[in-house]
Design a protein around this motif. Structure first.
Motif: not given
Length: 247
Positions: A156-168
């Protein structure tokens, strides 16, 4: 240094009246399709806004749990979960075709997104549901997650998502919303987090540790009260320094 190209997305169709204000700053959006929020008319409204501003659209299915806005893991039979996701995607597809628009991506919402990032069975169920409705699609998935591994395994094609406004956390997972500091509010902090991930492939965790993190698409939550101001700040900064281009 050459510019890095990123996608800038937000979750929409969730009853936020300011959606029209921040939509122009996005390049893609994920539209709630009835699980945690929404119906045909709310989907249509978000799609029409996206079409007007040239924003790519994606489906945003969830646990069928409007009471908790899809932010709690449900004790639900996997076959029932799969059917619920299928129903949500079919509703989205119906409106999309009525509006003569094309699917850009699919992104799970809230607790379902987080559960599929950790649990292979849930990830497989999610992909099974997507496959029943769409022949070809792109998934937004967290970097180095179980969901990413399952997508790779199943082609399945995918793109990595990251969050600008959430802490990790140090694990690479998001800090739970119930914890202090889970949501970033300062536009400069959000800018620095996105640039650190996009340019240097790392993020500073809530505990101060630096870990590897990849992101091609970055989410700013539309239910953040200052979403418009944050997005305007980001786009203005990148227009000036040209290190990052939103495409």
């Amino acid at each position: 240094m050459d510019s890095v190209h990123i996608d800038l997305n937000a979750d929409v169709g969730e009853g936020i009246e300011t959606e029209e204000d921040y939509m122009p700053f996005l390049s893609s959006c994920s539209i709630a399709c009835g699980g945690h929020y929404g119906d045909h008319e709310s989907m249509r409204k978000s799609m029409m806004l996206a079409k007007h501003f040239g924003v790519r659209i994606g489906a945003h299915p969830s646990y069928p749990d409007k009471e908790n806005f899809g932010r709690k893991v449900m004790e639900i039979d996997f076959s029932a979960l799969e059917q619920s996701i299928v129903d949500q995607l079919e509703a989205f597809k119906s409106v999309m075709e009525e509006e003569n628009m094309e699917l850009n991506h699919i992104k799970a919402h809230g607790a379902l997104y987080n559960k599929a990032a950790e649990d292979a069975v849930t990830a497989h169920v999610f992909i099974d549901a997507c496959n029943r409705v769409f022949e070809d699609y792109l998934l937004y998935v967290p970097f180095n997650s179980v969901m990413e591994s399952v997508a790779l395994e199943r082609g399945v094609h995918f793109m990595n998502e990251a969050f600008g406004d959430r802490a990790y956390n140090a694990s690479g997972l998001l800090v739970k919303r119930s914890k202090s500091g889970a949501v970033l509010q300062n536009p400069l902090d959000i800018l620095m987090q996105i640039e650190n991930i996009a340019l240097h492939h790392q993020v500073k965790t809530k505990g101060g540790k630096t870990i590897e993190m990849q992101g091609e698409t970055f989410c700013i939550h539309g239910d953040n009260p200052n979403a418009k101001d944050v997005l305007h700040y980001l786009r203005t900064a990148w227009e000036q320094n040209e290190q990052i281009r939103v495409v």
